[in-house]
Scaffold this motif. Sequence first.
Motif, PDB file in Angstrom:
ATOM      1  N   PRO A  48       1.956  -5.869   2.548  1.00 41.13           N
ATOM      2  CA  PRO A  48       3.149  -5.806   3.835  1.00 41.13           C
ATOM      3  C   PRO A  48       2.704  -4.697   4.735  1.00 41.13           C
ATOM      4  CG  PRO A  48       3.673  -4.483   1.772  1.00 41.13           C
ATOM      5  CD  PRO A  48       2.618  -5.111   1.459  1.00 41.13           C
ATOM      6  N   TYR A  49       1.147  -4.238   4.719  1.00 40.80           N
ATOM      7  CA  TYR A  49       0.757  -3.253   5.597  1.00 40.80           C
ATOM      8  C   TYR A  49      -0.812  -4.046   6.032  1.00 40.80           C
ATOM      9  CZ  TYR A  49      -1.256  -2.005   1.508  1.00 40.80           C
ATOM     10  OH  TYR A  49      -2.027  -1.743   0.243  1.00 40.80           O
ATOM     11  N   ALA A  50      -1.020  -3.376   7.035  1.00 43.92           N
ATOM     12  CA  ALA A  50      -2.616  -3.765   7.723  1.00 43.92           C
ATOM     13  C   ALA A  50      -3.731  -2.842   6.792  1.00 43.92           C
ATOM     14  CB  ALA A  50      -2.669  -3.299   9.309  1.00 43.92           C
ATOM     15  N   GLN A  51      -4.744  -3.688   6.733  1.00 39.95           N
ATOM     16  CA  GLN A  51      -5.763  -2.942   6.157  1.00 39.95           C
ATOM     17  C   GLN A  51      -7.219  -3.196   6.587  1.00 39.95           C
ATOM     18  OE1 GLN A  51      -5.413  -4.033   1.405  1.00 39.95           O
ATOM     19  NE2 GLN A  51      -4.577  -5.891   2.707  1.00 39.95           N
ATOM     20  N   HIS A  52      -8.090  -2.429   6.544  1.00 44.44           N
ATOM     21  CA  HIS A  52      -9.237  -2.374   7.495  1.00 44.44           C
ATOM     22  C   HIS A  52     -10.409  -1.776   6.371  1.00 44.44           C
ATOM     23  CE1 HIS A  52     -12.075  -2.758  10.680  1.00 44.44           C
ATOM     24  NE2 HIS A  52     -12.535  -1.760  10.372  1.00 44.44           N
TER      25      HIS A  52
END
Length: 100
Positions: free
Chosen positions: A50-54
């Motif tokens: 539910p969050y952005a990942q990089h």
Amino acid sequence: MPPRLVFTVTTDLNYDQRMQRICATLARAGYAVLLVGRQGPASQPLGPQPYAQHRLRCFFQHGKIFYVEYNLRLLLFLTGQRAAAWCAIDLDTALPVWLR
């Protein structure tokens, strides 16, 4: 627009359960969360969260030269990001976050 929080680690994001829990909790609370980590040669594709990942790719995988390369890549990545708060989870990522 919700406040954006950026968290940085030196681990592979698939296996860092403490950060998965923290970031998911903050995302459910209404924050826009970005978790930045490393991609190793054997890293599996990132699962949905539910969050952005990089992930940052590095040529070196161990030792002092890895940390130098990772910190430089992290600093370059962070200079293009905007956030309300920055957090270096590992002491290894504190310098680029502080410089940002």
